[in-house]
Design a protein around this motif. Structure first.
Motif, PDB file in Angstrom:
ATOM      1  N   ALA A 154      21.137   8.924  -4.352  1.00  0.00           N
ATOM      2  CA  ALA A 154      19.831   8.757  -4.682  1.00  0.00           C
ATOM      3  C   ALA A 154      18.723   8.082  -3.766  1.00  0.00           C
ATOM      4  CB  ALA A 154      19.930   8.130  -5.365  1.00  0.00           C
ATOM      5  N   CYS A 155      17.421   7.928  -3.303  1.00  0.00           N
ATOM      6  CA  CYS A 155      17.617   7.224  -1.734  1.00  0.00           C
ATOM      7  C   CYS A 155      15.394   7.534  -2.147  1.00  0.00           C
ATOM      8  CB  CYS A 155      17.368   7.699  -0.633  1.00  0.00           C
ATOM      9  SG  CYS A 155      16.738   7.100   0.993  1.00  0.00           S
ATOM     10  N   THR A 156      15.393   5.877  -2.550  1.00  0.00           N
ATOM     11  CA  THR A 156      13.498   5.812  -2.339  1.00  0.00           C
ATOM     12  C   THR A 156      13.240   6.019  -0.731  1.00  0.00           C
ATOM     13  OG1 THR A 156      13.999   4.940  -4.628  1.00  0.00           O
ATOM     14  CG2 THR A 156      11.559   4.409  -3.211  1.00  0.00           C
ATOM     15  N   PHE A 157      12.274   5.953  -0.844  1.00  0.00           N
ATOM     16  CA  PHE A 157      11.216   6.196   0.301  1.00  0.00           C
ATOM     17  C   PHE A 157       9.830   5.172  -0.062  1.00  0.00           C
ATOM     18  CE2 PHE A 157      13.467  10.124   1.278  1.00  0.00           C
ATOM     19  CZ  PHE A 157      14.551   9.637   2.471  1.00  0.00           C
ATOM     20  N   HIS A 158       9.090   4.545   0.967  1.00  0.00           N
ATOM     21  CA  HIS A 158       7.535   4.135   1.197  1.00  0.00           C
ATOM     22  C   HIS A 158       7.111   4.457   1.817  1.00  0.00           C
ATOM     23  CE1 HIS A 158       5.303   0.629   1.967  1.00  0.00           C
ATOM     24  NE2 HIS A 158       4.590   0.802   0.581  1.00  0.00           N
ATOM     25  N   VAL A 159       6.424   5.157   1.563  1.00  0.00           N
ATOM     26  CA  VAL A 159       4.937   5.817   2.832  1.00  0.00           C
ATOM     27  C   VAL A 159       4.001   5.248   2.658  1.00  0.00           C
ATOM     28  CG1 VAL A 159       6.296   8.351   3.018  1.00  0.00           C
ATOM     29  CG2 VAL A 159       4.778   7.786   0.966  1.00  0.00           C
ATOM     30  N   ARG A 160       3.513   5.008   3.912  1.00  0.00           N
ATOM     31  CA  ARG A 160       1.939   4.907   3.857  1.00  0.00           C
ATOM     32  C   ARG A 160       1.217   5.237   5.418  1.00  0.00           C
ATOM     33  NH1 ARG A 160       0.899  -0.127   7.262  1.00  0.00           N
ATOM     34  NH2 ARG A 160       3.006  -1.345   7.690  1.00  0.00           N
ATOM     35  N   GLN A 199      -2.878   8.873   9.255  1.00  0.00           N
ATOM     36  CA  GLN A 199      -0.915   8.954  10.185  1.00  0.00           C
ATOM     37  C   GLN A 199      -0.712   8.439   9.462  1.00  0.00           C
ATOM     38  OE1 GLN A 199      -0.499   7.001  13.938  1.00  0.00           O
ATOM     39  NE2 GLN A 199       0.587   7.925  14.373  1.00  0.00           N
ATOM     40  N   TRP A 200       0.194   8.856   8.287  1.00  0.00           N
ATOM     41  CA  TRP A 200       1.338   8.806   7.557  1.00  0.00           C
ATOM     42  C   TRP A 200       3.045   8.805   8.234  1.00  0.00           C
ATOM     43  CZ3 TRP A 200       0.210   7.287   2.078  1.00  0.00           C
ATOM     44  CH2 TRP A 200      -1.234   7.204   1.863  1.00  0.00           C
ATOM     45  N   MET A 201       3.719   8.064   7.934  1.00  0.00           N
ATOM     46  CA  MET A 201       4.726   7.572   8.202  1.00  0.00           C
ATOM     47  C   MET A 201       5.539   6.940   6.933  1.00  0.00           C
ATOM     48  SD  MET A 201       4.302   6.251  12.014  1.00  0.00           S
ATOM     49  CE  MET A 201       2.899   4.941  11.984  1.00  0.00           C
ATOM     50  N   ILE A 202       6.856   7.027   7.607  1.00  0.00           N
ATOM     51  CA  ILE A 202       8.023   6.657   6.135  1.00  0.00           C
ATOM     52  C   ILE A 202       7.939   5.074   6.733  1.00  0.00           C
ATOM     53  CG2 ILE A 202      10.465   6.364   6.139  1.00  0.00           C
ATOM     54  CD1 ILE A 202      10.010   9.799   5.462  1.00  0.00           C
ATOM     55  N   SER A 203       8.541   3.945   5.786  1.00  0.00           N
ATOM     56  CA  SER A 203       8.980   2.832   6.231  1.00  0.00           C
ATOM     57  C   SER A 203       9.320   2.370   6.589  1.00  0.00           C
ATOM     58  CB  SER A 203       8.190   1.397   5.241  1.00  0.00           C
ATOM     59  OG  SER A 203       6.945   1.709   4.605  1.00  0.00           O
ATOM     60  N   PRO A 204      10.515   1.882   7.696  1.00  0.00           N
ATOM     61  CA  PRO A 204      12.286   1.670   7.522  1.00  0.00           C
ATOM     62  C   PRO A 204      12.707   0.659   6.289  1.00  0.00           C
ATOM     63  CG  PRO A 204      11.146   0.434   8.640  1.00  0.00           C
ATOM     64  CD  PRO A 204       9.835   1.038   8.335  1.00  0.00           C
ATOM     65  N   GLY A 205      13.707   0.726   6.199  1.00  0.00           N
ATOM     66  CA  GLY A 205      14.486  -0.094   5.681  1.00  0.00           C
ATOM     67  C   GLY A 205      14.963   0.405   3.922  1.00  0.00           C
ATOM     68  N   PHE A 206      14.587   2.240   4.224  1.00  0.00           N
ATOM     69  CA  PHE A 206      15.618   2.549   1.910  1.00  0.00           C
ATOM     70  C   PHE A 206      16.685   2.737   2.916  1.00  0.00           C
ATOM     71  CE2 PHE A 206      14.660   6.027   5.870  1.00  0.00           C
ATOM     72  CZ  PHE A 206      15.616   6.594   5.715  1.00  0.00           C
ATOM     73  N   LEU A 207      17.559   2.568   1.419  1.00  0.00           N
ATOM     74  CA  LEU A 207      18.846   2.791   1.273  1.00  0.00           C
ATOM     75  C   LEU A 207      19.299   3.696   0.572  1.00  0.00           C
ATOM     76  CD1 LEU A 207      19.445  -1.221   0.825  1.00  0.00           C
ATOM     77  CD2 LEU A 207      19.987  -0.309   3.464  1.00  0.00           C
ATOM     78  N   PHE A 208      20.129   4.383   0.657  1.00  0.00           N
ATOM     79  CA  PHE A 208      21.474   5.337  -0.075  1.00  0.00           C
ATOM     80  C   PHE A 208      22.052   4.285  -1.288  1.00  0.00           C
ATOM     81  CE2 PHE A 208      21.013   8.092   3.859  1.00  0.00           C
ATOM     82  CZ  PHE A 208      19.899   9.769   2.689  1.00  0.00           C
ATOM     83  N   PRO A 233       0.806  -1.259   0.182  1.00  0.00           N
ATOM     84  CA  PRO A 233       0.038   0.106   0.365  1.00  0.00           C
ATOM     85  C   PRO A 233       0.896   1.490  -0.320  1.00  0.00           C
ATOM     86  CG  PRO A 233       0.089  -0.916   2.078  1.00  0.00           C
ATOM     87  CD  PRO A 233       0.924  -1.693   1.372  1.00  0.00           C
ATOM     88  N   GLY A 234       0.212   2.233  -0.317  1.00  0.00           N
ATOM     89  CA  GLY A 234       0.726   3.728   0.107  1.00  0.00           C
ATOM     90  C   GLY A 234       2.117   4.169  -1.433  1.00  0.00           C
ATOM     91  N   PHE A 235       2.671   4.676  -1.113  1.00  0.00           N
ATOM     92  CA  PHE A 235       3.104   5.750  -2.582  1.00  0.00           C
ATOM     93  C   PHE A 235       4.770   5.325  -2.525  1.00  0.00           C
ATOM     94  CE2 PHE A 235      -0.433   7.975  -1.470  1.00  0.00           C
ATOM     95  CZ  PHE A 235      -1.659   7.611  -3.033  1.00  0.00           C
ATOM     96  N   THR A 236       5.608   5.595  -3.153  1.00  0.00           N
ATOM     97  CA  THR A 236       7.175   5.755  -3.295  1.00  0.00           C
ATOM     98  C   THR A 236       7.761   7.320  -4.205  1.00  0.00           C
ATOM     99  OG1 THR A 236       7.162   4.377  -5.071  1.00  0.00           O
ATOM    100  CG2 THR A 236       7.674   2.867  -3.546  1.00  0.00           C
ATOM    101  N   LEU A 237       8.092   7.470  -3.114  1.00  0.00           N
ATOM    102  CA  LEU A 237       9.244   8.696  -3.519  1.00  0.00           C
ATOM    103  C   LEU A 237      10.600   8.615  -3.527  1.00  0.00           C
ATOM    104  CD1 LEU A 237       7.134   9.106  -1.948  1.00  0.00           C
ATOM    105  CD2 LEU A 237       7.387  11.500  -2.176  1.00  0.00           C
TER     106      LEU A 237
END
Length: 404
Positions: free
Chosen positions: A380-386, A392-401, A360-364
Motif C-alpha cells: 500500500a502507498c499514499t501519494f500526496h499531489v498538489r 501544473q500538478w506534481m507528486i510530492s516526494p516522501g511516499f512510502l510503501f 494543499p492538494g489531495f491524497t490518493l
C-alpha cells in the motif's frame, strides 16, 4: 460584595470590552457613583430608581469610553497613518533578533516603480539557507550541501508573499485591517503618556492561523511605530507559554533601512554562489501533469495513474518527471526509490481526498504489486499531489510503501 457583583453585571450588560486596567478604572468610577446614590437615597432601591441608576451607569460608561477614545489615538489611525507614510517607499530592510541577541534572519523587499511587489530576499543564518523570490521563481541556496535550486512552486510563493504581508510595512497595515474586519485577529492599542511616545499596538492570533503548514500556539505581535514618521521601528513576536500561563518573547523584527536601494545582483544568487555549487534549475521545465480542461480531482487522479504506469513499464525518466524534484535531495530521493522498487501491477487507486489541513492538494491511496530485492508483494502507498504552479500538478516526494 453584592455591590461589586451588581457593578460587574452592569459592565457585562453594557458589553464593555476593555483591557484589565481600563476595565478596573470603569469599575472604580461605577462604584463611586453607586456609593453616592446610597448616601443620598439609602439602601432601599425601588424598581424605577434601579432602572434610573442603570441608565446613569450606562451613560457614565459611554462618557468614559468617549473620553478614552479622545485621549488615545484610535487603532485605525495608526494603521492608516503608517500605510500612508510608506506608500511611496520601494525598499525595505529588516532583520530578526533572538532572545539571546543573535540575528537569525535578514530580509530585503523591493517594489517596482508602479508600486508592485517585485523581489524578496531572506537570509536564514542559523539554517544556512538563502531564498530569493522574483516573479514567481524562487532561488534556494542550501549552503551546507552547496546546492542551488531554481524552481516555480506556488505554495512556496504563497509563503514568501505571506511573509511580506505580515512584516513588510507596505503590506502589513492593509493586511491587518482586513484580518480585523473579518474577525480573524484581535487588535489592542496601548496607552501613551504623551504624543512623543512611540505608538504601540498588539495583534493577537488564534492558534494555527499565522504560519503555513505548521501547528502553532496563540501568538501576539507587538508593533512599535515612530510617532513622527509613522514608520514601523520593530515588531516583537510573543507566543503563549502554557506552563507560564503568559506570553513569552520569541524574537524581534528590527527595521534597519527604509528606501535604501539595493543592487540587482543582491536578488540573483547565481552571482553569489561558489563556482562549484551544484545547480538544479526546474523553473522552465514542464514537469508533472498539465491540467488543461481537467478538474482538480481529475488532474490528481490522472497524474497518479500516469506516474504508476510509467514506473510499471520501467520508463523511469517519464516517471521521474511526474515528481516534484524541486530540490536536489528530492530528485535523488525519487531516483533511488524508482530504481529500488520494480512495479509489476497496479491493483487499485482510490479517488482523491482533500489533504489534511494545512497541506494543499489531495491524497490518493494505492495498492500495487512490487518487488524489492525478492518476489513481488502487495504493498500500500499514499501519494500526496498538489498544484505546484498554475495548471501544473506534481507528486510530492516522501511516499512510502507499507503492508496493506
Amino acid at each position: 460584595m453584592k455591590t461589586d457583583h451588581d457593578i460587574e453585571q452592569q459592565l457585562q450588560h453594557c458589553r464593555v470590552h476593555a483591557d484589565p486596567d481600563t476595565r478596573q478604572r470603569l469599575r472604580d468610577q461605577l462604584y463611586q457613583q453607586w456609593q453616592q446614590h446610597d448616601r443620598h437615597q439609602g439602601h432601599s432601591h425601588s424598581p424605577w430608581l434601579i432602572r434610573l441608576t442603570i441608565a446613569a451607569l450606562i451613560l457614565l460608561v459611554v462618557s468614559l469610553s468617549l473620553h478614552l477614545l479622545e485621549r488615545n489615538t484610535p487603532l485605525g489611525y495608526a494603521l492608516d497613518q503608517t500605510a500612508t507614510a510608506v506608500q511611496d517607499i520601494q525598499h525595505f530592510h529588516f532583520h530578526s533578533r533572538t532572545q539571546a541577541g543573535d540575528i537569525d534572519r535578514e530580509a530585503w523587499i523591493q517594489y517596482d516603480p508602479k508600486g508592485q511587489l517585485s523581489k524578496i530576499r531572506v537570509n536564514f543564518y542559523q539554517r544556512r539557507i538563502v531564498a530569493v523570490w522574483q516573479g514567481g521563481v524562487t532561488q534556494y541556496w542550501l549552503k551546507d550541501s552547496n546546492d542551488l535550486a531554481i524552481f516555480r512552486d506556488q505554495h512556496y510563493t504563497d509563503k514568501m508573499l505571506y511573509f511580506a504581508y505580515r512584516y513588510d510595512p507596505k503590506q502589513a497595515m492593509g493586511y491587518l485591517r482586513g484580518l480585523e474586519a473579518a474577525g480573524d485577529v484581535h487588535l489592542v492599542y496601548h496607552d501613551r503618556e504623551t504624543d512623543l511616545d512611540p505608538i504601540t499596538f498588539s495583534v493577537f492570533y488564534e492558534p494555527n492561523t499565522y504560519v503555513l503548514d505548521q501547528p502553532k500556539p496563540t501568538m501576539q505581535e507587538r508593533f512599535t511605530v515612530d510617532p513622527q514618521s509613522k514608520w514601523v521601528n520593530q515588531v516583537d513576536v510573543l507566543t503563549w507559554d502554557q506552563a507560564q500561563d503568559d506570553y513569552a518573547h520569541q524574537y524581534t523584527w528590527e527595521y534597519i533601512d527604509y528606501n535604501q536601494p539595493m543592487s540587482a545582483e543582491h536578488f540573483d544568487l547565481l552571482n553569489e554562489v561558489p563556482s562549484d555549487c551544484v545547480l538544479l534549475n526546474t523553473a522552465d521545465l514542464e514537469l508533472g501533469l498539465q491540467q488543461e480542461t481537467l478538474t482538480d480531482q481529475e488532474a490528481a487522479s490522472n497524474l497518479v495513474h500516469r506516474f504508476l504506469e510509467a514506473w510499471q513499464k520501467g520508463d523511469l525518466t517519464t516517471a521521474l518527471n511526474y515528481g516534484a524534484y524541486l530540490l536536489p535531495q528530492h530528485k535523488q530521493w525519487f531516483e533511488v526509490t524508482l530504481a529500488q522498487y520494480a512495479l509489476t501491477d497496479i491493483l487499485s487507486i482510490s479517488p482523491p481526498q482533500a489533504a489534511e489541513p494545512p497541506q494543499p492538494g489531495f491524497t490518493l491511496d494505492c495498492l500495487v504489486a512490487c518487488a524489492h530485492g525478492g518476489p513481488a508483494q502487495t504493498r500500500a502507498c499514499t501519494f500526496h499531489v498538489r498544484e505546484y504552479a498554475p495548471g501544473q500538478w506534481m507528486i510530492s516526494p516522501g511516499f512510502l510503501f507499507r503492508a496493506p
